[in-house]
Design a protein around this motif. Sequence first.
Motif: not given
Length: 310
Positions: A138-154, A258-265
Amino acid sequence: MDLELRHLRIVRAVADAGSVSKAASLLGLAQPALTAQLKRIERALGGALFERDRHGARPTRLGELVLARARVLLPAAKELQDEAVRFAQAPSPSFRIGATNGPILGGLVDRLAAERKVSTYTSWSTYELNSMVELGRLDYVLTGACGDSGTPTGTLLWETISIDPVFLLVSEDHPAAREKEVSLADLADEQWAVTPGDGCFADCFAMACARAGFTPGTIYETDVPTCTHLAQVGRAVVLCQATHQAAPGLVMVPLEGVPLRWRQLLGRHPTAPEAEWVISQAKQAHRDAVRRSPVYSDWLVRNPGYGTTP
């Protein structure tokens, strides 16, 4: 001497042929030349790869180890070469996009497909999608993560498309449907529904509930249509992204504080085509989704700092 793919091909050829002389014939080499090359390979790897006698050549334990790796690496290298050739010969860039469940994939595909060929692959597993991008499938991945979590590794390169609050989907008959915002603590007795994933969202939700003074009861982890049905019949409250488009009979309600946040990555392979343009299209797809959501648009007026990233 550094080990190269051609050395692994020699080792595999000797093992497949069962003798050095037969392997030399198959490879179009003189037997003395192949024997000398094999000895150099063995010196580089630290030991004999074959036991050789008048009956042929049989792999040693070290040889079996090297062969096991060779039978994985050589097809992978061939696949990479073939894919690189196809990529280089393509008349115009095409986009292979993987995605988890999310409300902006359709808008992104629509924008890209207006000018390029697009293929998609969906999965609940972020890890699976990230691996497919790392492997060049794949060229791209559109995903998400909790607002306080780090960016995926790799090895992927990541861009934050948006930072959004998590809202609720409730039946239009639910008491919360009449509220501008609802406190998480007021929902302590509810049952919940959420789409599955392999990130930390379940843990983040549990922590948010703990801060609100309760432990969540039943949590249905299921697909979008089932979540929608459970909310419509009043069986559960659904946790959703703020850009979600509510189905008939449902109302989207913000959570107070805003007890929960979501980051679109958006993650991409280092060689992904037209990265800056794809990133800009993903952000515009998110802006479009915000405009289609009166609840979220109104919420953003009162809560600057969220929404599409610059």
